[in-house]
Design a protein around this motif. Structure first.
Motif, PDB file in Angstrom:
ATOM      1  N   HIS A 149      39.783 -77.633-111.063  1.00 32.56           N
ATOM      2  CA  HIS A 149      38.485 -78.068-110.560  1.00 32.56           C
ATOM      3  C   HIS A 149      38.119 -79.324-111.341  1.00 32.56           C
ATOM      4  CE1 HIS A 149      37.535 -75.618-114.055  1.00 32.56           C
ATOM      5  NE2 HIS A 149      36.246 -75.879-113.984  1.00 32.56           N
ATOM      6  N   HIS A 190      40.526 -71.604-121.308  1.00 36.88           N
ATOM      7  CA  HIS A 190      39.806 -71.726-122.578  1.00 36.88           C
ATOM      8  C   HIS A 190      40.082 -70.618-123.588  1.00 36.88           C
ATOM      9  CE1 HIS A 190      37.804 -75.105-120.829  1.00 36.88           C
ATOM     10  NE2 HIS A 190      37.201 -74.397-119.893  1.00 36.88           N
ATOM     11  N   ASP A 221      35.278 -80.938-118.538  1.00 36.44           N
ATOM     12  CA  ASP A 221      36.289 -80.569-119.531  1.00 36.44           C
ATOM     13  C   ASP A 221      37.662 -80.362-118.886  1.00 36.44           C
ATOM     14  OD1 ASP A 221      34.911 -78.391-118.329  1.00 36.44           O
ATOM     15  OD2 ASP A 221      35.765 -76.996-119.794  1.00 36.44           O
ATOM     16  N   HIS A 222      37.772 -80.654-117.606  1.00 35.23           N
ATOM     17  CA  HIS A 222      39.057 -80.534-116.894  1.00 35.23           C
ATOM     18  C   HIS A 222      39.474 -81.869-116.288  1.00 35.23           C
ATOM     19  CE1 HIS A 222      38.981 -76.034-116.951  1.00 35.23           C
ATOM     20  NE2 HIS A 222      37.704 -76.319-117.197  1.00 35.23           N
ATOM     21  N   ASP A 249      39.014 -71.738-114.773  1.00 33.99           N
ATOM     22  CA  ASP A 249      37.843 -71.039-115.305  1.00 33.99           C
ATOM     23  C   ASP A 249      37.467 -69.835-114.436  1.00 33.99           C
ATOM     24  OD1 ASP A 249      37.864 -72.944-117.229  1.00 33.99           O
ATOM     25  OD2 ASP A 249      35.934 -73.845-116.726  1.00 33.99           O
TER      26      ASP A 249
HETATM   27 ZN   LIG Z   1      36.204 -75.285-118.294  1.00 35.92          ZN
END
Ligand SMILES: [Zn+2]
Length: 273
Positions: free
Chosen positions: A101, A263, A105-106, A206
């Motif tokens: 996605h 994560h 942070d990706h 996630d």
């Molecule tokens: Zn994330």
């Protein structure tokens, strides 16, 4: 295909045991950005990209809230670009990127590979480029996404894969890298299934945050992680249902399909050992 397991962004939110670390609620709880670098006969394929070089140079790109809550370490040595070079490859060797996605942070490393096609699920790209809500305007960072040179949106459709729908992520006849739609965390969130030759590795992004959530015998993440998951999802019912389906997949087909998420540092360490 050879698969490298990279951490492209260490984070250290406070939370201790509540977030899967140790100690009290003010103790740090390390998290990682688990990305895959795949050596294929069509160049390198990167699954997720973590935080990028420009994010490290200018953390304001990530926004105050993200920096305050997650405590990113922001080291150039952890960017995918640097780790690709450390493995002896050039930036041009990365031909394809398949994000789960487009949360900040990706997607931070996407602009670091201007020659790569970014094969993202079309509903996710639509939401990221035109965020419909205030929360989404914060989680998707225009400053990262406008730096992407070659979007290659993947439209919905496809074939059955262990009871999930699946779409071929890469052009042509390749059926060894699949997008598995797992909406809920975000509108177009997907897992990425990679054929390893002796089974599948499913990067769940996630869709879950802690290995206990997909343990074959069932389990629960620490309370802080469960709270966080429910705060950042766009569709809680879909997220919970998909997490349950993943747990059932691990239970029924654990010998053929290995699940990882973005994560969980314990999963990353196990993959590297
Ligand atoms: Zn994330």
């Amino acid at each position: 295909m050879r698969i490298h397991h990279l951490n492209c962004g260490s984070m250290c939110p406070r939370g201790g045991r509540l977030f899967g670390g140790s100690g009290g609620p003010w103790a740090p709880a390390p998290m990682c950005c688990h990305c895959l670098l795949i050596e294929s006969d069509d160049g390198l394929i990167l699954v997720d990209s973590g935080l990028g070089v420009e994010d490290v140079a200018d953390p304001s790109r990530l926004g105050f809230l993200f920096n305050a809550l997650t405590g990113p370490r922001l080291q150039v040595s952890e960017t995918a670009l640097r780790q690709v070079a450390d493995l002896g490859f050039s930036v041009a060797d990365v031909r394809h990127i398949v994000p789960t996605h487009l949360d900040l942070d990706h997607a931070g490393g996407l602009p670091d590979f201007p020659g790569a096609s970014v094969h993202v699920y079309a509903p996710e790209l639509k939401a990221a480029l035109n965020p419909p809500t205030l929360i989404e305007r914060n989680r998707y960072r225009a400053v990262q996404l406008t730096g992407v040179a070659k979007w290659a949106p993947v439209e919905p459709g496809g074939e059955d894969w262990y009871g999930f729908s699946s779409v071929r992520a890469l052009p042509g006849a390749r059926d060894d890298v699949l997008l598995i739609p797992l909406p809920g965390h975000s509108r177009g969130h997907c897992g990425v299934a990679v054929s390893t030759g002796h089974g599948w590795l499913l990067h769940c992004g996630d869709a879950y945050f802690h290995h206990a959530e997909v343990a074959p015998a069932g389990g629960r993440a620490p309370a802080g992680i469960r709270w966080f998951e429910s705060r950042v999802n766009v569709d809680k019912a879909a997220r919970v249902a998909n997490q349950k389906r993943l747990q059932q997949l691990a239970r029924d087909h654990g010998g053929e399909v290995k699940l990882i998420c973005s994560h969980d540092p314990a999963e990353l360490a196990a993959c590297r050992s």
